[in-house]
Each structure stands twice: as C-alpha cells, then as structure tokens.
Design a protein around this motif. Structure first.
Motif, PDB file in Angstrom:
ATOM      1  N   GLU A  41      64.652  -4.045 -61.340  1.00  0.00           N
ATOM      2  CA  GLU A  41      63.260  -4.100 -61.767  1.00  0.00           C
ATOM      3  C   GLU A  41      63.035  -5.152 -62.848  1.00  0.00           C
ATOM      4  O   GLU A  41      61.974  -5.766 -62.927  1.00  0.00           O
ATOM      5  N   MET A  96      54.119  -7.193 -58.387  1.00  0.00           N
ATOM      6  CA  MET A  96      54.433  -8.466 -57.746  1.00  0.00           C
ATOM      7  C   MET A  96      54.046  -8.456 -56.271  1.00  0.00           C
ATOM      8  O   MET A  96      53.452  -9.411 -55.754  1.00  0.00           O
ATOM      9  N   TRP A  97      54.385  -7.387 -55.576  1.00  0.00           N
ATOM     10  CA  TRP A  97      54.131  -7.323 -54.131  1.00  0.00           C
ATOM     11  C   TRP A  97      52.631  -7.321 -53.829  1.00  0.00           C
ATOM     12  O   TRP A  97      52.181  -7.977 -52.880  1.00  0.00           O
ATOM     13  N   GLN A 119      65.905  -5.856 -55.622  1.00  0.00           N
ATOM     14  CA  GLN A 119      66.263  -6.471 -56.897  1.00  0.00           C
ATOM     15  C   GLN A 119      66.132  -5.470 -58.049  1.00  0.00           C
ATOM     16  O   GLN A 119      65.310  -4.565 -57.995  1.00  0.00           O
ATOM     17  N   THR A 121      64.567 -13.440 -54.204  1.00  0.00           N
ATOM     18  CA  THR A 121      64.173 -13.098 -55.573  1.00  0.00           C
ATOM     19  C   THR A 121      62.663 -13.214 -55.686  1.00  0.00           C
ATOM     20  O   THR A 121      62.016 -13.970 -54.957  1.00  0.00           O
ATOM     21  N   TRP A 122      62.105 -12.468 -56.632  1.00  0.00           N
ATOM     22  CA  TRP A 122      60.656 -12.530 -56.844  1.00  0.00           C
ATOM     23  C   TRP A 122      60.216 -13.912 -57.301  1.00  0.00           C
ATOM     24  O   TRP A 122      59.152 -14.401 -56.901  1.00  0.00           O
ATOM     25  N   ALA A 180      61.888  -8.454 -61.494  1.00  0.00           N
ATOM     26  CA  ALA A 180      60.463  -8.482 -61.134  1.00  0.00           C
ATOM     27  C   ALA A 180      59.621  -8.715 -62.381  1.00  0.00           C
ATOM     28  O   ALA A 180      58.645  -9.476 -62.361  1.00  0.00           O
ATOM     29  N   ASN A 181      60.004  -8.075 -63.486  1.00  0.00           N
ATOM     30  CA  ASN A 181      59.268  -8.261 -64.735  1.00  0.00           C
ATOM     31  C   ASN A 181      59.377  -9.699 -65.237  1.00  0.00           C
ATOM     32  O   ASN A 181      58.414 -10.271 -65.745  1.00  0.00           O
ATOM     33  N   LEU A 223      63.194  -7.881 -51.311  1.00  0.00           N
ATOM     34  CA  LEU A 223      62.666  -8.144 -52.646  1.00  0.00           C
ATOM     35  C   LEU A 223      62.717  -6.896 -53.530  1.00  0.00           C
ATOM     36  O   LEU A 223      63.053  -6.968 -54.705  1.00  0.00           O
ATOM     37  N   PHE A 224      62.416  -5.740 -52.953  1.00  0.00           N
ATOM     38  CA  PHE A 224      62.431  -4.508 -53.723  1.00  0.00           C
ATOM     39  C   PHE A 224      63.850  -4.048 -54.058  1.00  0.00           C
ATOM     40  O   PHE A 224      64.024  -3.155 -54.895  1.00  0.00           O
ATOM     41  N   GLY A 238      56.087  -4.282 -62.567  1.00  0.00           N
ATOM     42  CA  GLY A 238      57.310  -4.603 -61.837  1.00  0.00           C
ATOM     43  C   GLY A 238      57.082  -4.993 -60.389  1.00  0.00           C
ATOM     44  O   GLY A 238      56.152  -5.739 -60.052  1.00  0.00           O
ATOM     45  N   ALA A 239      57.921  -4.467 -59.513  1.00  0.00           N
ATOM     46  CA  ALA A 239      57.918  -4.862 -58.103  1.00  0.00           C
ATOM     47  C   ALA A 239      56.600  -4.528 -57.411  1.00  0.00           C
ATOM     48  O   ALA A 239      56.111  -5.312 -56.587  1.00  0.00           O
TER      49      ALA A 239
END
Length: 220
Positions: free
Chosen positions: A102, A138-139, A100, A57-58, A105-106, A97-98, A134-135
């Motif tokens: 969206e 985060m990335w 998940q 998870t993020w 991620a938010n 992770l991606f 979003g993702a």
C-alpha cells in the motif's frame, strides 16, 4: 543503462534472429525503468517491432506507460538516450497493481496529484476532496489521469514546441533529490511537488490557502 544494453540485445537477438519484424513483439511487465528500457529495445530491434506494455507499479501505470518516451541512462545520468515509440497495447491489470504494498500506492499519489493540478476540471476537484486512500484512490482516478496526460502529449508528442514540459511539474527538483539521496521516484516527486507549490506561493502564482490544501493532500 547503456552499459547493460549490449548484453540484453544480444540475448534477444539469439531468440529473434530468424524471425521477421512482423512476427516479433517485445512484451514488458514491470515498473517505469523496465518499461522505458523495453520500449527502447522495441524501437531499435530490427528497426522497430511491436511493443506491449504491462505496468506492474502504480507509478508506471499513471505515468511511464503512457506517452511513448523510451530511455537509457548514460554514466548514471538519467534518460540521455531514447526514442519516441508508443506501445501497441497497454494493459492495466487490477490484480497486479493491487498486489503492491500500500505504501507504493501512496508514493505514486504525487504523480496523480501532479496531473490533476495540470489538467484541473471536475475529476481533479473530485480527487482533491476524495476520502479514498492508497490503491482504491489510485484505481478510481487512474483513467482520468491517463486521459489528462494524453491531452498534453497530443499537443507536443515529440517535445518540439515546449508544451509537454508542463509534465515536469515536481520533477525538476524531484530528480535531483532522487539522485542525491537515492530515494524512490515517488518520494522524490512528492518532495519536488511540495517545493513547486511553495515556490509558486513565493512567486505569488498560487494562493497560500490553496497551497495548504495541496500540501495536506501530499501527506497521504
């Protein structure tokens, strides 16, 4: 929780009983609760075996996977038993992770914003003005956020001098909201951080204009 610990450790010991400590690894794939629990098992199994952490998870990728804190809940009270035990390896897998939703991620963005407010600097300013969401957001900023957390942890690795408490920004109220309303950790931290921002303005520690900027970011 402490109630489930005997069940899991018994199952693991049946598989690990004939193996020496240097032959054993506990590998955990999951969110923060899973990593905390598995880290605790790794730190206590045969007095400590190697721990490999793979956050899925993020929230776990930006926070729980780093810093070496493990925990068990007791009587529904979070993190009452635990150890400080760093993972031997941590893998951040982009595809995992991606995968998940969206919205998760938010929700994790609050943790990213938290560490950026603590650390400051060029990467934090870049994050605050970024048009990514979003993702992808985060990335891009995950490495900087992780490095910022380790800067804090290294100054107080075992929570003895109080410095590490700054990582609780947004969590003091957030944990109350999480328990009382049974909401997700990401949502709770978001509301807790919003409270901390408003309280800082009231205490004249933060300019209202700056607070509005951060509150707008929390709406992601």
């Amino acid at each position: 929780s402490i109630e489930t610990f005997p069940h899991h450790i018994t199952k693991l010991l049946k598989k690990a009983d004939q193996l020496s400590r240097d032959k054993l690894q506990v590998v955990a794939i999951g969110g923060g609760s899973v990593l905390d629990f598995a880290g605790f098992i790794a730190s206590t199994l045969k007095r400590g075996v190697q721990f490999v952490s793979i956050p899925s998870t993020w929230l776990a990728a930006v926070d729980a996977a780093h810093g070496g804190k493990t925990a068990l809940n007791v009587a529904a009270i979070k993190n009452q038993l635990g150890t400080f035990y760093n993972a031997k390896k941590i893998y951040l897998l982009k595809d995992l992770l991606f995968a998940q939703p969206e919205k998760l991620a938010n929700q994790a963005f609050a943790e990213l914003l938290k560490i950026s407010l603590i650390d400051g600097g060029a990467w934090a300013r870049s994050l605050h003005s970024s048009h990514l969401k979003g993702a992808k957001l985060m990335w891009k900023y995950l490495p900087s956020a992780i490095a910022a957390k380790y800067c804090v942890v290294k100054k107080d690795p075992y929570e003895k001098n109080g410095h590490r408490q700054i990582l609780n920004l947004g969590h003091t109220v957030g944990h109350v909201l999480e328990s009382f309303y049974n909401c997700s950790h990401g949502q709770a931290v978001c509301h807790g951080l919003d409270f901390a921002i408003k309280w800082s303005v009231q205490k004249k520690m933060l300019a209202p204009s700056e607070a509005l900027t951060y509150q707008e970011l929390l709406k992601l």
